[in-house]
Design an enzyme around this catalytic site. Structure first.
Site, PDB file in Angstrom:
ATOM      1  N   GLU A  60       0.811  -1.224   0.000  1.00  0.00           N
ATOM      2  CA  GLU A  60       0.000   0.000   0.000  1.00  0.00           C
ATOM      3  C   GLU A  60       0.840   1.268   0.000  1.00  0.00           C
ATOM      4  O   GLU A  60       0.475   2.282  -0.601  1.00  0.00           O
ATOM      5  CB  GLU A  60      -0.959   0.000   1.197  1.00  0.00           C
ATOM      6  CG  GLU A  60      -2.108  -0.998   1.084  1.00  0.00           C
ATOM      7  CD  GLU A  60      -1.691  -2.439   1.367  1.00  0.00           C
ATOM      8  OE1 GLU A  60      -0.578  -2.649   1.897  1.00  0.00           O
ATOM      9  OE2 GLU A  60      -2.475  -3.355   1.053  1.00  0.00           O
ATOM     10  N   HIS A 129     -11.921  -5.999   7.488  1.00  0.00           N
ATOM     11  CA  HIS A 129     -12.589  -5.617   6.245  1.00  0.00           C
ATOM     12  C   HIS A 129     -13.857  -4.816   6.549  1.00  0.00           C
ATOM     13  O   HIS A 129     -14.826  -4.870   5.809  1.00  0.00           O
ATOM     14  CB  HIS A 129     -12.958  -6.859   5.410  1.00  0.00           C
ATOM     15  CG  HIS A 129     -11.795  -7.702   5.007  1.00  0.00           C
ATOM     16  ND1 HIS A 129     -11.162  -8.564   5.870  1.00  0.00           N
ATOM     17  CD2 HIS A 129     -11.124  -7.800   3.833  1.00  0.00           C
ATOM     18  CE1 HIS A 129     -10.166  -9.171   5.241  1.00  0.00           C
ATOM     19  NE2 HIS A 129     -10.113  -8.728   4.006  1.00  0.00           N
TER      20      HIS A 129
END
Lengths: 327, 345
Positions: A60, A129
């Site tokens: 990321e 998530h």
């Protein structure tokens, strides 16, 4: 005008911006061949090629750091973080770099870049998530943070974000992707960053929300109407810069405010909204400002009983709103 | 033991710079920028120790690695993402002594940051110097992104990313080299290995002798070069630039060098390294070494040396005088440029 889902609106928004401006490109994990894990970029790889829709390595910081560099050199990157929960490795690049480029050079550099991230719970996504990150990043000067709740706002705000000269964190509630449908105007339909929107007019109390909670608040307002309570629903749409005028206006109009978000409670966006009202609309209040939020636990558990216990829902909003109305 | 002259001749003789395609004037220009970088830095220490400015962080000892590599790039066309010691790099790319002194005194007119950042945090869009912060290695990913944009637009600009060996321990270093390798980006990773991450020696930073070995893991060449030999630095960088412009991808250059000063004006290097070690490296001063070569090549005569010294001193004097008297930012300046379009709260 056509009925679309949030995910369709976002895909169209990216497609149209990429067609309009060759400097716009997408970079992220699985955004290319796969079309994104939620299919947000479905078809774009085929249409624009591997250097407009770039499958990044699984890193990321790389996604955001490379986007920063490309923005320095004349491009307008859209960097996708696959889940908001995985943004932590990129925080150094976002907070220490992207958010500071303009300030630390007194405007010599600016970064026209968007960081898209699916957020929020209610999808059995568990601890990693389901997270809400708007308060964490809303605290960072130099960033803009938007969190649309409808297809039209998602598309219009995405276009505004792509065209913005500064870094914008674009939060897409993953539960709304296919749940929420709505009319999306043909043509550009740019929605300005920094403007909240009254999604339902009312006179007795105000519900202030964004993202998935907007949908829940609208459903609650419908039920409140059946009980003779007129609820106004204000959709913040942008977290930072927050629309202070709209918040103050609805507080003054109804005198009773309930702020709803699924992010954890402490130092959350509700706390900021409440402070704004206290500073600017205290005299107009007929009741203490109330908030309904996720609890202060690390994140949303996987088990459905625990997940439901975490998430604010229509029934809880209804109960809290009735408490407020009766005050 | 070989004399200096024999050393010079062993490395290509007195026309070594010419064999690298550098004219006498260019060779002298490299020397003058090294001298200027050193002189500015020495003046900053003097002023800091007099209590007239709060902070200095140095290039001293690393000017050969800096100017030698930068001289192989095209200022204004190519890009650099420097780190905080790279005074030699940014002076080559067009920053001036005045610019650096304005930054040192944190004045409003400082073109790097308008007095917002500590000295050594270089940046200029016009000069293609990517602004840097204090966290290390972040700039390596920015360099990869700048080079990605060049590739997307099919331009032949090369981007040089500079870092110390300390930054090589960061994940961003790995991520940047990996990404640049995958896409064969026109990036040159220049590691100025000065042996210490503040106090931690190389042996406690990595288990290998040569950082350049890591390049193999990213699919591009890694080169070790004597960072105190400015012409050697020029040579390997020129080759890396040619390779990058041909579209063949990145090169990792590890320039072995040494910093003469403590990490910064707030550091005490006696706590972690011996004075003898510093003294040995001072004998290998890249500026003195290059001066010897230029003298023996006959192009750095006494009059030329005097001219250079006069120009350097004059620039440093003028810059110091100007910057010290230049106005501070006003309190109102605190709130500007949080965003490009005005202040958004």
């Amino acid at each position: 005008m056509a009925q679309k889902t949030v995910i369709e609106a976002i895909r169209e928004g990216m497609d149209e911006e990429m067609a309009r401006d060759p400097s716009v490109f997408l970079i992220g994990e699985d955004v290319g061949q796969r079309g994104g894990v939620f299919l947000a970029s479905d078809g774009l790889y085929k249409k624009y090629g591997e250097y407009r829709v770039i499958d990044s390595p699984l890193a990321e910081s790389c996604v955001v750091g490379v986007a920063i560099g490309a923005a320095v050199n004349g491009m307008r990157p859209i960097a996708e973080i696959q889940f908001a929960d995985f943004i932590a490795p990129a925080m150094n690049q976002i907070i220490e770099e992207a958010a500071r480029f303009c300030y630390r050079t007194a405007g010599d550099f600016n970064l026209p870049m968007v960081i898209r991230a699916p957020w929020g719970g209610g999808v059995h996504g568990a601890l990693y998530h389901s997270q809400s990150i708007e308060a964490t990043f809303g605290h960072i000067p130099g960033l803009k943070v938007v969190a649309p709740g409808t297809p039209a706002d998602a598309k219009g705000l995405l276009k505004a974000a792509v065209r913005d000269p500064d870094p914008v964190l674009f939060l897409e509630h993953k539960r709304t992707y296919r749940l929420v449908k709505g009319e999306v105007p043909d043509g550009d339909g740019v929605v300005p960053i920094g403007k909240a929107d009254i999604k339902r007019e009312g006179t007795d109390l105000s519900l202030i929300a964004y993202g998935l909670m907007l949908t829940y608040c609208l459903q609650a307002a419908e039920k409140l109407a059946a009980d003779g309570i007129s609820a106004e629903v204000l959709d913040l749409r942008t977290i930072k810069p927050i629309d202070q005028d709209a918040i103050v206006a609805t507080a003054k109009k109804t005198g009773k405010v309930l702020v709803v978000h699924e992010d954890t409670r402490f130092a959350g966006i509700a706390a900021e909204v409440m402070a704004i009202i206290m500073e600017h609309a205290f005299d107009a209040l007929d009741a203490p400002i109330m908030r309904l939020t996720g609890p202060d636990v690390p994140a949303m558990p996987f088990n459905h009983v625990l997940e439901e216990a975490f998430m604010p829902n229509v029934d809880r909003i209804l109960a809290k709103a009735k408490e407020l109305a009766a005050y | 033991m070989a004399t200096k002259t024999q050393e010079v001749e062993a490395k290509g003789g007195q026309s070594r710079h010419r064999s690298l395609g550098l004219s006498d004037d260019q060779a002298l220009r490299i020397y003058e920028v090294m001298r200027l970088a050193r002189a500015i830095d020495e003046r900053m220490w003097l002023i800091n120790r007099q209590g007239r400015a709060p902070f200095v962080i140095s290039c001293q000892g690393q000017e050969g690695a800096q100017v030698g590599t930068a001289a192989a790039l095209r200022p204004g066309h190519d890009w650099v993402a420097p780190y905080y010691r790279d005074a030699g790099v940014i002076l080559w790319f067009g920053m001036t002594a005045r610019d650096q002194m304005l930054s040192f005194f944190a004045r409003r007119e400082d073109p790097n940051s308008a007095g917002r950042q500590m000295p050594g945090h270089f940046g200029s869009r016009r000069l293609h110097i990517v602004t840097g912060g204090s966290p290390v290695a972040t700039q390596l990913l920015h360099a990869a992104g700048v080079a990605l944009a060049s590739k997307q637009r099919k331009e032949d600009a090369v981007t040089a990313a500079y870092f110390g060996e300390g930054a090589a321990s960061q994940g961003d270093c790995h991520e940047a080299m990996n990404f640049a390798g995958i896409h064969k980006l026109a990036v040159i990773f220049v590691c100025e290995n000065n042996g210490y991450a503040i106090s931690v020696p190389q042996s406690r930073q990595m288990a290998i002798q040569n950082l350049a070995d890591r390049a193999a893991g990213y699919g591009f060449p890694g080169v070790v070069v004597d960072g105190n030999d400015v012409l050697a630095c020029y040579e390997v960088t020129r080759q890396a630039v040619e390779r990058a412009r041909r579209g063949e991808g990145p090169t990792l250059i590890e320039a072995k060098t040494y910093r003469f000063t403590p990490h910064s004006s707030d550091d005490d290097d006696k706590r972690y390294r011996q004075a003898e070690e510093v003294a040995i490296w001072r004998q290998k001063d890249p500026i003195q070494r290059y001066a010897t070569y230029l003298r023996e090549s006959g192009i750095l005569t006494d009059p030329v040396e005097r001219e250079i010294t006069e120009r350097v001193d004059q620039q440093v004097d003028e810059a110091t005088e100007y910057a010290e008297q230049a106005p501070d930012p006003t309190p109102d300046d605190l709130m500007t440029f949080v965003y490009k379009q005005g202040t958004v709260s």
